[in-house]
Design a protein around this motif. Structure first.
Motif, PDB file in Angstrom:
ATOM      1  N   VAL A   1      -2.167  19.916   8.889  1.00 16.07           N
ATOM      2  CA  VAL A   1      -0.855  19.506   9.374  1.00 16.07           C
ATOM      3  C   VAL A   1       0.075  19.459   8.170  1.00 16.07           C
ATOM      4  CG1 VAL A   1       0.472  17.625  10.409  1.00 16.07           C
ATOM      5  CG2 VAL A   1      -1.819  18.166  11.275  1.00 16.07           C
ATOM      6  N   HIS A   2       1.263  20.053   8.292  1.00 14.09           N
ATOM      7  CA  HIS A   2       2.148  20.191   7.133  1.00 14.09           C
ATOM      8  C   HIS A   2       3.376  19.284   7.156  1.00 14.09           C
ATOM      9  CE1 HIS A   2      -0.412  23.398   5.922  1.00 14.09           C
ATOM     10  NE2 HIS A   2       0.333  23.654   4.872  1.00 14.09           N
ATOM     11  N   VAL A   3       3.370  18.296   8.023  1.00 11.89           N
ATOM     12  CA  VAL A   3       4.435  17.300   8.021  1.00 11.89           C
ATOM     13  C   VAL A   3       4.291  16.446   6.763  1.00 11.89           C
ATOM     14  CG1 VAL A   3       5.469  15.357   9.242  1.00 11.89           C
ATOM     15  CG2 VAL A   3       4.387  17.221  10.528  1.00 11.89           C
ATOM     16  N   THR A   4       5.397  16.206   6.053  1.00 11.22           N
ATOM     17  CA  THR A   4       5.397  15.293   4.914  1.00 11.22           C
ATOM     18  C   THR A   4       5.964  13.961   5.376  1.00 11.22           C
ATOM     19  OG1 THR A   4       5.804  17.155   3.403  1.00 11.22           O
ATOM     20  CG2 THR A   4       6.156  14.935   2.535  1.00 11.22           C
ATOM     21  N   ARG A   5       5.234  12.878   5.099  1.00 15.86           N
ATOM     22  CA  ARG A   5       5.628  11.549   5.563  1.00 15.86           C
ATOM     23  C   ARG A   5       5.918  10.640   4.362  1.00 15.86           C
ATOM     24  NH1 ARG A   5       3.518  11.961  10.936  1.00 15.86           N
ATOM     25  NH2 ARG A   5       1.959  13.623  11.019  1.00 15.86           N
TER      26      ARG A   5
ATOM     27  N   ASN B   1     -11.537  15.151  -4.298  1.00 15.05           N
ATOM     28  CA  ASN B   1     -12.131  15.949  -3.211  1.00 15.05           C
ATOM     29  C   ASN B   1     -12.234  15.200  -1.881  1.00 15.05           C
ATOM     30  OD1 ASN B   1     -12.562  18.264  -4.899  1.00 15.05           O
ATOM     31  ND2 ASN B   1     -14.345  17.214  -5.771  1.00 15.05           N
ATOM     32  N   GLN B   2     -11.693  13.985  -1.829  1.00 16.37           N
ATOM     33  CA  GLN B   2     -11.683  13.250  -0.567  1.00 16.37           C
ATOM     34  C   GLN B   2     -10.628  13.831   0.370  1.00 16.37           C
ATOM     35  OE1 GLN B   2     -11.422   8.950  -0.890  1.00 16.37           O
ATOM     36  NE2 GLN B   2     -10.454   8.762   1.124  1.00 16.37           N
ATOM     37  N   LYS B   3     -10.967  13.975   1.631  1.00 13.44           N
ATOM     38  CA  LYS B   3     -10.005  14.425   2.623  1.00 13.44           C
ATOM     39  C   LYS B   3      -9.180  13.239   3.102  1.00 13.44           C
ATOM     40  CE  LYS B   3     -12.622  18.429   4.240  1.00 13.44           C
ATOM     41  NZ  LYS B   3     -13.275  19.094   5.402  1.00 13.44           N
ATOM     42  N   VAL B   4      -7.875  13.449   3.227  1.00 16.94           N
ATOM     43  CA  VAL B   4      -6.976  12.363   3.617  1.00 16.94           C
ATOM     44  C   VAL B   4      -6.113  12.790   4.797  1.00 16.94           C
ATOM     45  CG1 VAL B   4      -6.920  11.318   1.330  1.00 16.94           C
ATOM     46  CG2 VAL B   4      -5.286  13.126   1.881  1.00 16.94           C
ATOM     47  N   ARG B   5      -5.596  11.797   5.510  1.00 25.88           N
ATOM     48  CA  ARG B   5      -4.713  12.031   6.657  1.00 25.88           C
ATOM     49  C   ARG B   5      -3.346  11.442   6.368  1.00 25.88           C
ATOM     50  NH1 ARG B   5      -6.777  12.890  11.887  1.00 25.88           N
ATOM     51  NH2 ARG B   5      -5.389  11.300  12.770  1.00 25.88           N
ATOM     52  N   GLY B   6      -2.321  12.280   6.528  1.00 25.64           N
ATOM     53  CA  GLY B   6      -0.964  11.835   6.295  1.00 25.64           C
ATOM     54  C   GLY B   6      -0.571  10.705   7.233  1.00 25.64           C
ATOM     55  N   GLY B   7       0.021   9.652   6.681  1.00 29.02           N
ATOM     56  CA  GLY B   7       0.480   8.538   7.495  1.00 29.02           C
ATOM     57  C   GLY B   7      -0.575   7.498   7.776  1.00 29.02           C
ATOM     58  N   GLU B   8      -1.840   7.743   7.353  1.00 34.30           N
ATOM     59  CA  GLU B   8      -2.907   6.802   7.674  1.00 34.30           C
ATOM     60  C   GLU B   8      -3.784   6.428   6.478  1.00 34.30           C
ATOM     61  OE1 GLU B   8      -3.511   7.922  12.406  1.00 34.30           O
ATOM     62  OE2 GLU B   8      -5.142   8.274  10.998  1.00 34.30           O
ATOM     63  N   THR B   9      -4.240   7.397   5.711  1.00 30.95           N
ATOM     64  CA  THR B   9      -5.148   7.117   4.596  1.00 30.95           C
ATOM     65  C   THR B   9      -4.435   6.371   3.482  1.00 30.95           C
ATOM     66  OG1 THR B   9      -6.403   9.136   5.082  1.00 30.95           O
ATOM     67  CG2 THR B   9      -6.756   8.097   2.928  1.00 30.95           C
ATOM     68  N   VAL B  10      -5.005   5.260   3.050  1.00 33.45           N
ATOM     69  CA  VAL B  10      -4.440   4.489   1.937  1.00 33.45           C
ATOM     70  C   VAL B  10      -4.795   5.171   0.628  1.00 33.45           C
ATOM     71  CG1 VAL B  10      -4.409   2.271   0.732  1.00 33.45           C
ATOM     72  CG2 VAL B  10      -4.539   2.332   3.239  1.00 33.45           C
ATOM     73  N   ILE B  11      -3.773   5.554  -0.130  1.00 29.22           N
ATOM     74  CA  ILE B  11      -3.977   6.196  -1.432  1.00 29.22           C
ATOM     75  C   ILE B  11      -4.114   5.154  -2.537  1.00 29.22           C
ATOM     76  CG2 ILE B  11      -2.875   7.638  -3.208  1.00 29.22           C
ATOM     77  CD1 ILE B  11      -3.853   9.306  -0.913  1.00 29.22           C
TER      78      ILE B  11
ATOM     79  N   GLN C   1       0.814  -1.211   0.000  1.00 29.42           N
ATOM     80  CA  GLN C   1       0.000   0.000   0.000  1.00 29.42           C
ATOM     81  C   GLN C   1       0.852   1.268   0.000  1.00 29.42           C
ATOM     82  OE1 GLN C   1      -2.432  -0.549   3.536  1.00 29.42           O
ATOM     83  NE2 GLN C   1      -4.056  -1.555   2.350  1.00 29.42           N
ATOM     84  N   VAL C   2       0.301   2.303  -0.635  1.00 33.38           N
ATOM     85  CA  VAL C   2       0.884   3.645  -0.578  1.00 33.38           C
ATOM     86  C   VAL C   2      -0.054   4.495   0.255  1.00 33.38           C
ATOM     87  CG1 VAL C   2       1.458   5.718  -1.905  1.00 33.38           C
ATOM     88  CG2 VAL C   2       2.031   3.474  -2.820  1.00 33.38           C
ATOM     89  N   ILE C   3       0.473   5.145   1.290  1.00 37.83           N
ATOM     90  CA  ILE C   3      -0.363   5.973   2.144  1.00 37.83           C
ATOM     91  C   ILE C   3      -0.152   7.450   1.814  1.00 37.83           C
ATOM     92  CG2 ILE C   3      -0.427   4.299   4.031  1.00 37.83           C
ATOM     93  CD1 ILE C   3       1.751   5.959   5.421  1.00 37.83           C
ATOM     94  N   SER C   4      -1.088   8.264   2.231  1.00 32.40           N
ATOM     95  CA  SER C   4      -0.986   9.698   1.950  1.00 32.40           C
ATOM     96  C   SER C   4       0.211  10.291   2.688  1.00 32.40           C
ATOM     97  CB  SER C   4      -2.261  10.422   2.387  1.00 32.40           C
ATOM     98  OG  SER C   4      -2.162  11.808   2.104  1.00 32.40           O
ATOM     99  N   PRO C   5       1.039  11.057   1.991  1.00 36.24           N
ATOM    100  CA  PRO C   5       2.188  11.679   2.651  1.00 36.24           C
ATOM    101  C   PRO C   5       1.823  12.892   3.491  1.00 36.24           C
ATOM    102  CG  PRO C   5       2.155  12.247   0.325  1.00 36.24           C
ATOM    103  CD  PRO C   5       1.039  11.280   0.534  1.00 36.24           C
ATOM    104  N   VAL C   6       0.631  13.465   3.253  1.00 37.82           N
ATOM    105  CA  VAL C   6       0.233  14.683   3.961  1.00 37.82           C
ATOM    106  C   VAL C   6      -1.267  14.689   4.235  1.00 37.82           C
ATOM    107  CG1 VAL C   6       2.081  16.171   3.068  1.00 37.82           C
ATOM    108  CG2 VAL C   6      -0.028  15.887   1.740  1.00 37.82           C
ATOM    109  N   ASP C   7      -1.686  15.603   5.105  1.00 39.30           N
ATOM    110  CA  ASP C   7      -3.105  15.877   5.319  1.00 39.30           C
ATOM    111  C   ASP C   7      -3.590  16.808   4.216  1.00 39.30           C
ATOM    112  OD1 ASP C   7      -2.445  14.614   7.681  1.00 39.30           O
ATOM    113  OD2 ASP C   7      -3.570  15.996   8.940  1.00 39.30           O
ATOM    114  N   GLY C   8      -4.849  16.694   3.854  1.00 38.62           N
ATOM    115  CA  GLY C   8      -5.386  17.619   2.861  1.00 38.62           C
ATOM    116  C   GLY C   8      -6.521  17.023   2.069  1.00 38.62           C
ATOM    117  N   LYS C   9      -6.683  17.508   0.837  1.00 42.01           N
ATOM    118  CA  LYS C   9      -7.769  17.078  -0.044  1.00 42.01           C
ATOM    119  C   LYS C   9      -7.196  16.631  -1.381  1.00 42.01           C
ATOM    120  CE  LYS C   9     -10.539  20.163  -1.900  1.00 42.01           C
ATOM    121  NZ  LYS C   9     -11.610  21.163  -2.079  1.00 42.01           N
ATOM    122  N   VAL C  10      -7.692  15.511  -1.887  1.00 44.51           N
ATOM    123  CA  VAL C  10      -7.250  14.997  -3.185  1.00 44.51           C
ATOM    124  C   VAL C  10      -7.799  15.900  -4.290  1.00 44.51           C
ATOM    125  CG1 VAL C  10      -7.319  13.047  -4.783  1.00 44.51           C
ATOM    126  CG2 VAL C  10      -7.165  12.640  -2.316  1.00 44.51           C
ATOM    127  N   VAL C  11      -6.907  16.479  -5.075  1.00 46.50           N
ATOM    128  CA  VAL C  11      -7.339  17.421  -6.114  1.00 46.50           C
ATOM    129  C   VAL C  11      -7.021  16.937  -7.532  1.00 46.50           C
ATOM    130  CG1 VAL C  11      -7.250  19.452  -4.633  1.00 46.50           C
ATOM    131  CG2 VAL C  11      -5.183  18.751  -5.861  1.00 46.50           C
TER     132      VAL C  11
END
Length: 216
Positions: free
Chosen positions: A102-106, A203-213, A65-75
């Motif tokens: 949160v602006h940490v890149t993971r 437009n889905q909101k994701v959480r860095g380090g947790e949401t599976v992309i 799996q690849v997880i989201s590197p940051v918090d935010g919205k898929v654009v």
């Protein structure tokens, strides 16, 4: 808990706010004006504190799996030609961060860092079509023996004037661990193999380090 990139700014802001409080209390005699200025200063301090927050994330390590590197919205979710490293078609997934995210890149996946490069550039708004190629940015590629090569690119925006990248070639990347930091709003692009299975929507909101992309 705050990110180390914010320690200096938080200290300077705190000293500034306390100094202003002392000055205003002695100089401004109008009660409503003094109170209003103090509230604005407190709001400014709170904004700085929330921007540099670094909440603990519970990353489930998974080489498939690849997880989201940051918090935010898929654009962006689209097939593109990646010009810098792969020089071939890839699936691009872009996550936009607002100043309140949160602006940490993971690291989106674990493996070996095989490419890491900084590019100076412009500060177009992060959603501009040319931002990925013309803005200040860093490109990092991690090779995972199971998933393959995954590229993530930090892109500065109109407000983000500083990108911090910790990834160095030959580093051992741990999925979900800190890869860098972007100050004051921007976006991160992911470039994935064409046969990957995208698990998010526009437009889905994701959480860095947790949401599976994506997964493979």
């Amino acid at each position: 808990m705050f990110h180390k990139e914010g320690y200096k700014i938080i200290l300077i802001t705190f000293v500034f706010v306390v100094g202003c409080f002392l000055l205003i209390d002695n100089v401004v005699q109008i009660t409503w004006l003094r109170t209003s200025i103090m509230i604005l200063l407190l709001f400014f301090l709170v904004m700085i504190l929330q921007f540099f927050r670094n909440p603990k994330r519970h990353t489930k390590l998974n080489d498939h799996q690849v997880i989201s590197p940051v918090d935010g919205k898929v654009v962006v979710i689209e097939e593109v030609f990646e010009k810098e490293y792969f020089k071939e078609k890839r699936l691009q997934v872009s996550v936009f961060m607002s100043p309140v995210n949160v602006h940490v890149t993971r690291y989106p996946i674990g493996g070996n860092v095989i490419f890491s490069k900084y590019h100076p550039g412009k500060y177009l708004v992060a959603w501009h079509p040319k931002a990925s190629e013309e803005n200040e940015r860093t490109t990092v590629v991690v090779e995972n023996p199971t998933y393959g090569k995954v590229l993530h690119r930090q892109i500065a925006g109109a407000l983000a004037k500083r990108i911090v990248n910790y990834a160095k070639v030959n580093d051992k990347a741990i999925q979900g661990a800190d890869s860098g930091f972007i100050k004051f709003g921007s976006r991160v692009d992911l470039f994935l193999p064409l046969d990957t299975n995208i698990k998010v929507q526009l437009n889905q909101k994701v959480r860095g380090g947790e949401t599976v992309i994506a997964e493979k």
